[in-house]
Design an enzyme around this catalytic site. Sequence first.
Site, mmCIF file in Angstrom:
data_model
loop_
_atom_site.group_PDB
_atom_site.id
_atom_site.type_symbol
_atom_site.label_atom_id
_atom_site.label_comp_id
_atom_site.label_asym_id
_atom_site.label_seq_id
_atom_site.Cartn_x
_atom_site.Cartn_y
_atom_site.Cartn_z
ATOM 1 N N ASP A 29 40.067 48.888 44.844
ATOM 2 C CA ASP A 29 40.816 47.701 45.187
ATOM 3 C C ASP A 29 42.578 48.544 45.064
ATOM 4 O O ASP A 29 42.707 49.308 44.273
ATOM 5 C CB ASP A 29 40.937 46.687 43.922
ATOM 6 C CG ASP A 29 41.625 45.487 44.001
ATOM 7 O OD1 ASP A 29 42.795 45.670 44.360
ATOM 8 O OD2 ASP A 29 41.180 44.554 44.258
ATOM 9 N N ILE A 30 43.076 48.089 45.868
ATOM 10 C CA ILE A 30 44.436 48.677 46.161
ATOM 11 C C ILE A 30 45.402 48.314 44.756
ATOM 12 O O ILE A 30 46.385 49.186 44.391
ATOM 13 C CB ILE A 30 45.234 48.182 47.244
ATOM 14 C CG1 ILE A 30 46.161 49.275 47.692
ATOM 15 C CG2 ILE A 30 45.758 46.828 47.297
ATOM 16 C CD1 ILE A 30 46.676 49.359 49.309
ATOM 17 N N HIS A 93 33.985 39.015 49.127
ATOM 18 C CA HIS A 93 34.055 40.237 48.347
ATOM 19 C C HIS A 93 33.752 40.105 47.052
ATOM 20 O O HIS A 93 33.846 39.226 46.583
ATOM 21 C CB HIS A 93 35.396 41.018 48.752
ATOM 22 C CG HIS A 93 36.608 40.348 48.166
ATOM 23 N ND1 HIS A 93 37.057 39.377 49.073
ATOM 24 C CD2 HIS A 93 37.253 40.307 46.943
ATOM 25 C CE1 HIS A 93 38.228 38.890 48.610
ATOM 26 N NE2 HIS A 93 38.439 39.374 47.454
ATOM 27 N N HIS A 95 34.348 41.999 43.263
ATOM 28 C CA HIS A 95 34.968 42.752 42.448
ATOM 29 C C HIS A 95 34.109 43.312 41.531
ATOM 30 O O HIS A 95 32.957 42.599 40.776
ATOM 31 C CB HIS A 95 36.059 42.153 41.759
ATOM 32 C CG HIS A 95 37.020 41.511 42.749
ATOM 33 N ND1 HIS A 95 38.409 42.143 42.731
ATOM 34 C CD2 HIS A 95 37.406 40.364 43.131
ATOM 35 C CE1 HIS A 95 39.093 41.206 43.421
ATOM 36 N NE2 HIS A 95 38.585 40.355 43.800
#
Length: 130
Positions: A29-30, A93, A95
């Site tokens: 994750d960015i 998505h 996490h």
Amino acid sequence: MASIFTKIVNGEIPCHKVAEDDNFLAFLDINPLVKGHTLVIPKKETDYIFDIDDRELGEMMVFAKKVAKAIDKTIPCSRVGIAVLGLEVPHAHIHLVPINGIYDIDFSKPKLKLDQDEFLSIAESITKNI
Ligand code: AMP
């Protein structure tokens, strides 16, 4: 219009890849909550995770499990938490967040700022443990 994650799948925008197979991709994750915060996506774009068909959803979880085990080996944590929000990116998505306490998976807290070298080294370390 293709989602930002489909653009990642197609190599049109970069990511810090952790793992990949024919149908799924895992990348950092960015805006991570903690070091090692990883996203698992199906390559085929579907907005809402519970619209994915049963078989693919099952396979996605098995893929996520493999990635989670590798995160666990790499990042000191009590366990790897999972969360599904989908409020920002309309491409399903999961996490995966290495946690030591509930605060580590509080999505309202400020995100970490990591430099490219840190992202690279975390992604490489997780990949090595798969
Ligand atoms: P949500 O859809 O609410 O689960 O949030 C989307 C997540 O995707 C956020 O945690 C973002 O930081 C992350 N994200 C958005 N764009 C990118 C990107 N290009 N690369 C990696 N992670 C991203």
